[in-house]
Design an enzyme around this catalytic site. Structure first.
Site, PDB file in Angstrom:
ATOM      1  CG  HIS A   1       0.580   3.924 -11.806  1.00  0.00           C
ATOM      2  ND1 HIS A   1       0.096   3.215 -12.877  1.00  0.00           N
ATOM      3  CD2 HIS A   1      -0.402   3.953 -10.874  1.00  0.00           C
ATOM      4  CE1 HIS A   1      -1.142   2.839 -12.601  1.00  0.00           C
ATOM      5  NE2 HIS A   1      -1.476   3.270 -11.397  1.00  0.00           N
TER       6      HIS A   1
ATOM      7  CG  ASP B   1      -2.492   5.138  -3.272  1.00  0.00           C
ATOM      8  OD1 ASP B   1      -3.695   5.282  -3.027  1.00  0.00           O
ATOM      9  OD2 ASP B   1      -2.028   4.149  -3.871  1.00  0.00           O
TER      10      ASP B   1
HETATM   11  N1  CMC Z   1      10.128   4.501  -4.928  1.00  0.00           N
HETATM   12  C1  CMC Z   1      11.383   4.280  -5.353  1.00  0.00           C
HETATM   13  N2  CMC Z   1      11.686   3.560  -6.444  1.00  0.00           N
HETATM   14  C2  CMC Z   1      10.662   3.067  -7.145  1.00  0.00           C
HETATM   15  C3  CMC Z   1       9.334   3.265  -6.770  1.00  0.00           C
HETATM   16  C4  CMC Z   1       9.068   4.016  -5.615  1.00  0.00           C
HETATM   17  N3  CMC Z   1       7.833   4.245  -5.189  1.00  0.00           N
HETATM   18  N4  CMC Z   1       8.519   2.662  -7.663  1.00  0.00           N
HETATM   19  C5  CMC Z   1       9.315   2.090  -8.555  1.00  0.00           C
HETATM   20  N5  CMC Z   1      10.618   2.325  -8.239  1.00  0.00           N
HETATM   21  C6  CMC Z   1      11.790   1.881  -8.964  1.00  0.00           C
HETATM   22  C7  CMC Z   1      12.079   0.435  -8.627  1.00  0.00           C
HETATM   23  O1  CMC Z   1      12.924   0.322  -7.517  1.00  0.00           O
HETATM   24  C8  CMC Z   1      12.686  -0.071  -9.906  1.00  0.00           C
HETATM   25  O2  CMC Z   1      14.021   0.357  -9.963  1.00  0.00           O
HETATM   26  P1  CMC Z   1      15.154  -0.595 -10.657  1.00  0.00           P
HETATM   27  O3  CMC Z   1      14.727  -0.694 -12.096  1.00  0.00           O
HETATM   28  O4  CMC Z   1      16.416   0.154 -10.448  1.00  0.00           O
HETATM   29  O5  CMC Z   1      15.091  -1.901  -9.943  1.00  0.00           O
HETATM   30  C9  CMC Z   1      11.918   0.703 -10.987  1.00  0.00           C
HETATM   31  O6  CMC Z   1      11.483   1.913 -10.360  1.00  0.00           O
HETATM   32  C10 CMC Z   1      10.711  -0.035 -11.503  1.00  0.00           C
HETATM   33  O7  CMC Z   1       9.934  -0.432 -10.370  1.00  0.00           O
HETATM   34  P2  CMC Z   1       8.908  -1.637 -10.359  1.00  0.00           P
HETATM   35  O8  CMC Z   1       8.584  -1.982  -8.947  1.00  0.00           O
HETATM   36  O9  CMC Z   1       9.424  -2.714 -11.269  1.00  0.00           O
HETATM   37  O10 CMC Z   1       7.654  -0.966 -11.061  1.00  0.00           O
HETATM   38  P3  CMC Z   1       6.266  -1.661 -11.159  1.00  0.00           P
HETATM   39  O11 CMC Z   1       5.629  -1.126 -12.381  1.00  0.00           O
HETATM   40  O12 CMC Z   1       6.390  -3.125 -11.018  1.00  0.00           O
HETATM   41  O13 CMC Z   1       5.540  -1.157  -9.816  1.00  0.00           O
HETATM   42  C11 CMC Z   1       4.364   0.091  -8.273  1.00  0.00           C
HETATM   43  C12 CMC Z   1       4.588  -0.168  -9.754  1.00  0.00           C
HETATM   44  C13 CMC Z   1       3.202   1.075  -8.116  1.00  0.00           C
HETATM   45  C14 CMC Z   1       3.971  -1.195  -7.563  1.00  0.00           C
HETATM   46  C15 CMC Z   1       5.653   0.675  -7.675  1.00  0.00           C
HETATM   47  O14 CMC Z   1       5.935   1.912  -8.294  1.00  0.00           O
HETATM   48  C16 CMC Z   1       5.565   0.833  -6.172  1.00  0.00           C
HETATM   49  O15 CMC Z   1       5.800  -0.136  -5.439  1.00  0.00           O
HETATM   50  N6  CMC Z   1       5.218   2.070  -5.670  1.00  0.00           N
HETATM   51  C17 CMC Z   1       5.064   2.252  -4.256  1.00  0.00           C
HETATM   52  C18 CMC Z   1       3.725   1.705  -3.776  1.00  0.00           C
HETATM   53  C19 CMC Z   1       2.579   2.551  -4.270  1.00  0.00           C
HETATM   54  O16 CMC Z   1       2.600   3.768  -4.189  1.00  0.00           O
HETATM   55  N7  CMC Z   1       1.529   1.864  -4.737  1.00  0.00           N
HETATM   56  C20 CMC Z   1       0.325   2.517  -5.228  1.00  0.00           C
HETATM   57  C21 CMC Z   1       0.211   2.362  -6.707  1.00  0.00           C
HETATM   58  S1  CMC Z   1      -0.968   3.442  -7.483  1.00  0.00           S
HETATM   59  C22 CMC Z   1      -2.478   2.867  -6.953  1.00  0.00           C
HETATM   60  C23 CMC Z   1      -2.784   1.526  -7.439  1.00  0.00           C
HETATM   61  O17 CMC Z   1      -2.761   1.259  -8.656  1.00  0.00           O
HETATM   62  O18 CMC Z   1      -3.173   0.727  -6.607  1.00  0.00           O
END
Ligand code: CMC
Length: 355
Positions: A245, A302
C-alpha cells in the site's frame, strides 16, 4: 461539519472516518456510516430511521435505465457497464441542475441507493436472469445479496456484506477519490464526479486488485501449492495482488478485520480451504518480503475481502463494482467538501514526480 472526512496513520495502522476509529464503526449499519461521511456526524436513532427510509425508498431504477442495463449485456465488463449506467442515470435525476447542498444531498441519496441496483441488475442480465427488484425492508448489504441471488442471504452473510461496504466506504485521497474530487472542483455535477471515480477505481492497481486476488487464489487451488507459486512470483518480480500500500507501511487495519471475517465465514461454512490458502500466501509474502527483504508488503483491503467473496459465491467480475457500492459515500463526502471550497484543483506537472 465536524472532523476531517478521513484520518490514516500508515505507520501505526490506524484508520478513522470523521475522527472515529474504523473498529468502532464496523458494527454499525452502512446507512449510519454513509450519513456520517456525507453529513459529518453519526445520526441519532430518529435521523438514521429517516435517512434509511430515504435510501431504501430510492433503490429502484426506472425503465429507461433498465433498458440501458440490458444493452450493456454483451461482452461488457461490469465496471464499463456501471460507468455507462451511472452516466445515463443522471438525465432522469430531477435535481441534476440544482447544485445547492439540498439538491446535492438528494442526488447523493439516489446514487448511493441505485448503484447497487444497477450492479445487481447487470449481473443478473449477463447471466441470463431477470433483475430482482430491491427490497426496501432489507439492509444495504442484505438487499444487495438478495438482488444478485434472488434469495435472502443468511444473517452472517448479510452482516459480512454490510461490513464490506463500510470498510470500503472511505480512504482519503486514493486515486478514485482524487479523480472524483478533481471533477467536483470544476463545479461539475455530482454524477460526473462519481463517473470519474468509477473510471479510476476500475484499474488493477486500485479497485481491480480484489478480482485479481480471487483469480490468484482460485489458480493456486490448494494450501500445498501456495508457497511454491508465491515464491515463483516473487522470483519473477511479479506483484502479489492484495499486498502492499502507498500509505500503510504496516498491516492495513481493514485487512485485519477482513481476515477475521473471512475466518468466521470459513468456520460457519465448514470449509477452511480458501482461508488456509490465503493464510499460506500471507505467511510466505511476509516471510520473503517483510522479514527477509525489509519491504512493508502486508495484506491490504483487497486480500481477505477476495477470500470473503469466494465464500459468498460472489464472482470476480463483481468485486470492483462492490468496492464502488461501498466507496460512493466517501466520494460524495469529498465532493461536498470540495463544492464548499469552490476552488479548482490544479496541481503542477512536477508534483507527479513524487507520485
Ligand atoms: N508484491 C510484491 N512486491 C511489491 C508489492 C506487491 N504487492 N507491492 C509493492 N511491492 C514492491 C515493489 O516491487 C517495489 O520494490 P522495489 O523497491 O524493489 O522496486 C516496492 O515494493 C515499492 O513498490 P511500489 O509499487 O513503488 O509501491 P507503491 O506505493 O507505488 O504501490 C501499490 C502501492 C498498492 C500500487 C502496490 O503495492 C501494488 O501494486 N500492490 C498490488 C496491487 C494491489 O493490491 N492494489 C490494491 C491497493 S489497496 C486498495 C486501493 O487503495 O485501491
Amino acid at each position: 461539519m465536524s472532523k476531517n472526512i478521513c484520518f490514516i496513520d500508515g505507520l501505526e495502522g490506524i484508520l478513522k472516518y470523521r475522527g472515529i476509529d474504523i473498529n468502532q464503526l464496523v458494527d454499525l449499519p452502512y446507512d449510519a456510516i454513509s450519513y456520517l461521511l456525507i453529513l459529518g456526524e453519526l445520526p441519532g436513532d430518529q435521523e438514521l430511521a429517516e435517512y434509511s427510509a430515504c435510501l431504501h425508498g430510492a433503490r429502484e431504477v426506472n425503465r429507461e435505465v433498465l433498458d440501458v442495463i440490458h444493452m450493456c449485456n454483451f461482452n461488457v465488463d461490469s465496471m464499463e457497464a456501471l460507468r455507462t449506467i451511472v452516466s445515463f442515470m443522471s438525465q432522469f435525476d430531477p435535481d441534476i441542475t440544482d447544485s445547492s447542498p439540498e439538491g446535492n444531498t438528494r442526488k447523493a441519496i439516489r446514487l448511493i441507493a441505485r448503484i447497487p441496483t444497477a450492479v445487481a441488475a447487470h449481473y443478473r442480465i449477463v447471466n441470463g436472469n431477470e433483475p430482482v427488484p430491491p427490497d426496501p425492508s432489507l439492509s444495504h448489504g442484505a438487499n444487495f445479496l438478495y438482488m444478485i441471488r434472488g434469495s435472502k442471504p443468511s444473517q452472517l452473510e448479510a452482516e459480512v456484506m454490510e461490513k464490506d461496504f463500510i470498510l470500503s466506504a472511505e480512504h482519503e485521497l486514493n486515486a478514485s477519490t482524487f479523480s472524483s474530487r478533481v471533477t467536483a472542483s470544476t463545479l461539475s455535477d455530482l454524477y460526473s464526479a462519481i463517473v470519474s471515480g468509477l473510471c479510476a477505481l476500475k484499474g488493477p492497481l486500485h479497485g481491480g486488485a480484489r478480482a485479481e486476488v480471487m483469480t490468484m487464489i482460485e489458480e493456486i487451488g490448494s494450501q500445498e501449492n501456495a508457497e511454491k507459486i508465491i515464491l515463483e512470483k516473487i522470483e519473477k518480480k511479479e506483484k502479489i495482488m492484495g499486498f502492499g500500500h502507498r500509505v500503510y507501511k504496516t498491516y492495513d487495519p481493514r485487512g485485519a478485520i477482513f481476515k477475521q471475517l473471512s475466518r468466521e465465514l470459513a468456520e460457519a461454512k465448514g470449509d477452511m480451504c480458501w482461508y488456509e490458502i490465503a493464510e499460506k500466501i500471507e505467511e510466505t509474502v511476509i516471510r520473503e518480503l517483510v522479514e527477509k527483504k525489509g519491504k512493508p508488503i502486508y495484506p491490504n483491503v483487497d486480500f481477505y475481502s477476495g477470500v470473503i467473496y469466494k465464500y459468498m459465491d460472489i464472482p470476480p467480475q463483481l468485486a470492483t463494482p462492490i468496492f464502488a457500492i461501498g466507496r460512493v459515500s466517501g466520494w460524495i463526502a469529498h465532493c461536498f467538501e470540495q463544492y464548499e471550497k469552490k476552488r479548482i484543483i490544479r496541481p503542477r506537472a512536477f508534483m507527479l514526480d513524487e507520485c
